[in-house]
Motif scaffolding. Structure first.
Motif, PDB file in Angstrom:
ATOM      1  N   PHE A 179       0.829  -1.203   0.000  1.00 38.84           N
ATOM      2  CA  PHE A 179       0.000   0.000   0.000  1.00 38.84           C
ATOM      3  C   PHE A 179       0.865   1.256   0.000  1.00 38.84           C
ATOM      4  CE2 PHE A 179      -2.756   3.125   2.239  1.00 38.84           C
ATOM      5  CZ  PHE A 179      -3.782   3.164   1.309  1.00 38.84           C
ATOM      6  N   ALA A 180       1.975   1.217   0.753  1.00 36.34           N
ATOM      7  CA  ALA A 180       2.894   2.352   0.780  1.00 36.34           C
ATOM      8  C   ALA A 180       3.510   2.579  -0.601  1.00 36.34           C
ATOM      9  CB  ALA A 180       3.992   2.112   1.818  1.00 36.34           C
ATOM     10  N   VAL A 181       3.901   1.500  -1.282  1.00 35.07           N
ATOM     11  CA  VAL A 181       4.456   1.627  -2.634  1.00 35.07           C
ATOM     12  C   VAL A 181       3.411   2.196  -3.581  1.00 35.07           C
ATOM     13  CG1 VAL A 181       5.354   0.335  -4.613  1.00 35.07           C
ATOM     14  CG2 VAL A 181       6.137  -0.207  -2.301  1.00 35.07           C
ATOM     15  N   LEU A 182       2.175   1.736  -3.449  1.00 36.33           N
ATOM     16  CA  LEU A 182       1.093   2.229  -4.296  1.00 36.33           C
ATOM     17  C   LEU A 182       0.871   3.728  -4.099  1.00 36.33           C
ATOM     18  CD1 LEU A 182      -1.165   1.390  -6.312  1.00 36.33           C
ATOM     19  CD2 LEU A 182      -2.649   1.134  -4.322  1.00 36.33           C
ATOM     20  N   MET A 183       0.874   4.170  -2.832  1.00 35.17           N
ATOM     21  CA  MET A 183       0.700   5.592  -2.556  1.00 35.17           C
ATOM     22  C   MET A 183       1.877   6.408  -3.089  1.00 35.17           C
ATOM     23  SD  MET A 183      -2.248   5.979  -1.130  1.00 35.17           S
ATOM     24  CE  MET A 183      -2.753   4.685  -2.278  1.00 35.17           C
ATOM     25  N   TRP A 184       3.073   5.825  -3.043  1.00 36.94           N
ATOM     26  CA  TRP A 184       4.248   6.507  -3.591  1.00 36.94           C
ATOM     27  C   TRP A 184       4.103   6.684  -5.101  1.00 36.94           C
ATOM     28  CZ3 TRP A 184       8.329   4.325  -6.681  1.00 36.94           C
ATOM     29  CH2 TRP A 184       9.398   5.204  -6.898  1.00 36.94           C
ATOM     30  N   ILE A 185       3.591   5.655  -5.777  1.00 39.98           N
ATOM     31  CA  ILE A 185       3.349   5.754  -7.221  1.00 39.98           C
ATOM     32  C   ILE A 185       2.294   6.807  -7.503  1.00 39.98           C
ATOM     33  CG2 ILE A 185       2.459   4.502  -9.230  1.00 39.98           C
ATOM     34  CD1 ILE A 185       3.686   1.962  -8.065  1.00 39.98           C
ATOM     35  N   THR A 221       1.805   9.500  -5.962  1.00 36.31           N
ATOM     36  CA  THR A 221       2.345  10.861  -5.879  1.00 36.31           C
ATOM     37  C   THR A 221       2.814  11.341  -7.248  1.00 36.31           C
ATOM     38  OG1 THR A 221       4.565  10.037  -5.301  1.00 36.31           O
ATOM     39  CG2 THR A 221       3.036  10.527  -3.484  1.00 36.31           C
ATOM     40  N   TYR A 222       3.369  10.425  -8.053  1.00 40.70           N
ATOM     41  CA  TYR A 222       3.794  10.778  -9.402  1.00 40.70           C
ATOM     42  C   TYR A 222       2.587  10.930 -10.330  1.00 40.70           C
ATOM     43  CZ  TYR A 222       8.588   9.761  -8.018  1.00 40.70           C
ATOM     44  OH  TYR A 222       9.814   9.790  -7.402  1.00 40.70           O
ATOM     45  N   VAL A 223       1.576  10.080 -10.131  1.00 41.62           N
ATOM     46  CA  VAL A 223       0.355  10.198 -10.929  1.00 41.62           C
ATOM     47  C   VAL A 223      -0.317  11.544 -10.656  1.00 41.62           C
ATOM     48  CG1 VAL A 223      -1.941   9.245 -11.335  1.00 41.62           C
ATOM     49  CG2 VAL A 223       0.008   7.714 -11.021  1.00 41.62           C
ATOM     50  N   GLY A 224      -0.374  11.934  -9.378  1.00 43.40           N
ATOM     51  CA  GLY A 224      -0.980  13.209  -9.017  1.00 43.40           C
ATOM     52  C   GLY A 224      -0.216  14.402  -9.561  1.00 43.40           C
ATOM     53  N   ALA A 225       1.119  14.247  -9.727  1.00 43.47           N
ATOM     54  CA  ALA A 225       1.917  15.336 -10.286  1.00 43.47           C
ATOM     55  C   ALA A 225       1.681  15.502 -11.784  1.00 43.47           C
ATOM     56  CB  ALA A 225       3.402  15.085 -10.015  1.00 43.47           C
ATOM     57  N   LEU A 226       1.274  14.409 -12.459  1.00 45.71           N
ATOM     58  CA  LEU A 226       1.058  14.451 -13.904  1.00 45.71           C
ATOM     59  C   LEU A 226      -0.388  14.782 -14.273  1.00 45.71           C
ATOM     60  CD1 LEU A 226       3.119  11.291 -14.958  1.00 45.71           C
ATOM     61  CD2 LEU A 226       3.797  13.683 -15.214  1.00 45.71           C
ATOM     62  N   PHE A 227      -1.333  14.337 -13.462  1.00 45.35           N
ATOM     63  CA  PHE A 227      -2.748  14.517 -13.790  1.00 45.35           C
ATOM     64  C   PHE A 227      -3.480  15.123 -12.597  1.00 45.35           C
ATOM     65  CE2 PHE A 227      -1.228  10.635 -15.888  1.00 45.35           C
ATOM     66  CZ  PHE A 227      -1.403  10.976 -17.214  1.00 45.35           C
ATOM     67  N   ASN A 228      -4.475  15.947 -12.894  1.00 44.33           N
ATOM     68  CA  ASN A 228      -5.351  16.413 -11.832  1.00 44.33           C
ATOM     69  C   ASN A 228      -6.557  15.493 -11.713  1.00 44.33           C
ATOM     70  OD1 ASN A 228      -7.143  17.119 -13.898  1.00 44.33           O
ATOM     71  ND2 ASN A 228      -6.393  19.221 -13.975  1.00 44.33           N
ATOM     72  N   GLY A 229      -7.419  15.786 -10.751  1.00 41.01           N
ATOM     73  CA  GLY A 229      -8.550  14.896 -10.498  1.00 41.01           C
ATOM     74  C   GLY A 229      -9.501  14.780 -11.675  1.00 41.01           C
ATOM     75  N   LEU A 230      -9.786  15.902 -12.349  1.00 42.20           N
ATOM     76  CA  LEU A 230     -10.704  15.867 -13.486  1.00 42.20           C
ATOM     77  C   LEU A 230     -10.129  15.061 -14.644  1.00 42.20           C
ATOM     78  CD1 LEU A 230     -12.250  19.448 -13.677  1.00 42.20           C
ATOM     79  CD2 LEU A 230     -13.452  17.283 -13.344  1.00 42.20           C
TER      80      LEU A 230
END
Length: 252
Positions: free
Chosen positions: A181-187, A189-198
């Protein structure tokens, strides 16, 4: 599409989001494995990325939702998909208040214009057809209490399952699952930096209406590659757990 089908679709999306919150991407994979007729050796694998508790049957099994996602009725699916995509794209440009106001104005423009047009026609023809929307005004649009209770129980089950799973992960009931789960959340963080929620919602909507059709047409090839990926993940996890002390599951 009647009121019950629309409510079913909405609650299905809510329950799917709850599943994602409970275990991230693996929960999505689990939902796909349950929703599509994947070969038994893949779907019955005893090794998953997260140890998820059993839940009630998903709303995905609803025939109306399945027909919608598999484009059984192209006109109905096109309307739902197009309207949803247009709404999300509009929210990327305007605020939700502006989008709501524009939609309301557009609907009012159509209904008021049609009402005036029918009134003029009736005056010219000297007919007494009455209000053009009388059939809709007199129809019962109330959502039944039984329907709300039905879907509320489903959502409540998913919410309770999510809370229990998050508690298990954050309090390290199983060290392996918490590390995953920690690794998933770390990944993420990069997804959130590339894409916003919409953007993620738009991609999720497109995937929701395209993946089922693609899988249905190329089931054999997808099953084959999913089996290979599943086997490689199992082998890699077995090697890691064998080399690092303390990472074996409690059941072992």
């Amino acid at each position: 599409m009647n009121g019950e089908e629309f409510v079913g679709i909405v609650f299905f999306l809510v329950s799917t989001s709850a599943n994602k919150a409970r275990a991230g991407f693996p929960a999505t994979t689990s939902l796909l494995l349950k929703s599509f007729p994947i070969q038994k050796e893949i779907a019955d694998s005893d090794e998953t990325l997260f140890a998820l508790p059993a839940t009630s049957a998903p709303l995905m099994h609803s025939s109306a939702v399945v027909d919608l996602l598999y484009w059984r009725d192209i006109k109905k699916t096109g309307v739902v998909f197009g309207a949803s995509l247009f709404l999300l794209l509009s929210l990327t440009v305007f605020s939700i208040v502006s989008v709501t106001a524009y939609i309301a104005l557009a609907l009012l423009s159509v209904t008021i214009s049609f009402r005036i047009y029918k009134g003029v026609i009736q005056a010219i023809q000297k007919s007494d057809e009455g209000h053009p929307f009388r059939a809709y005004l007199e129809s019962d649009v109330a959502v039944s209490e039984e329907l709300i209770q039905k879907y509320s129980n489903v959502v409540l089950g998913h919410v309770n399952g999510t809370v229990k799973e998050l508690r298990r992960l954050f309090l390290v009931d199983d060290l392996v699952d918490s590390l995953k789960f920690a690794v998933l959340m770390w990944i993420f963080t990069y997804v959130g930096a590339l894409f916003n929620g919409l953007t993620l919602l738009i991609l999720a909507l497109i995937s929701l209406f395209s993946v089922p059709v693609i899988y249905e047409r190329h089931q054999a090839q997808i099953d084959h590659y999913l089996g290979l990926v599943n086997k490689n993940v199992k082998d890699a996890m077995a090697k890691i757990q064998a080399k690092i002390p303390g990472l074996k599951r409690k059941t072992e």
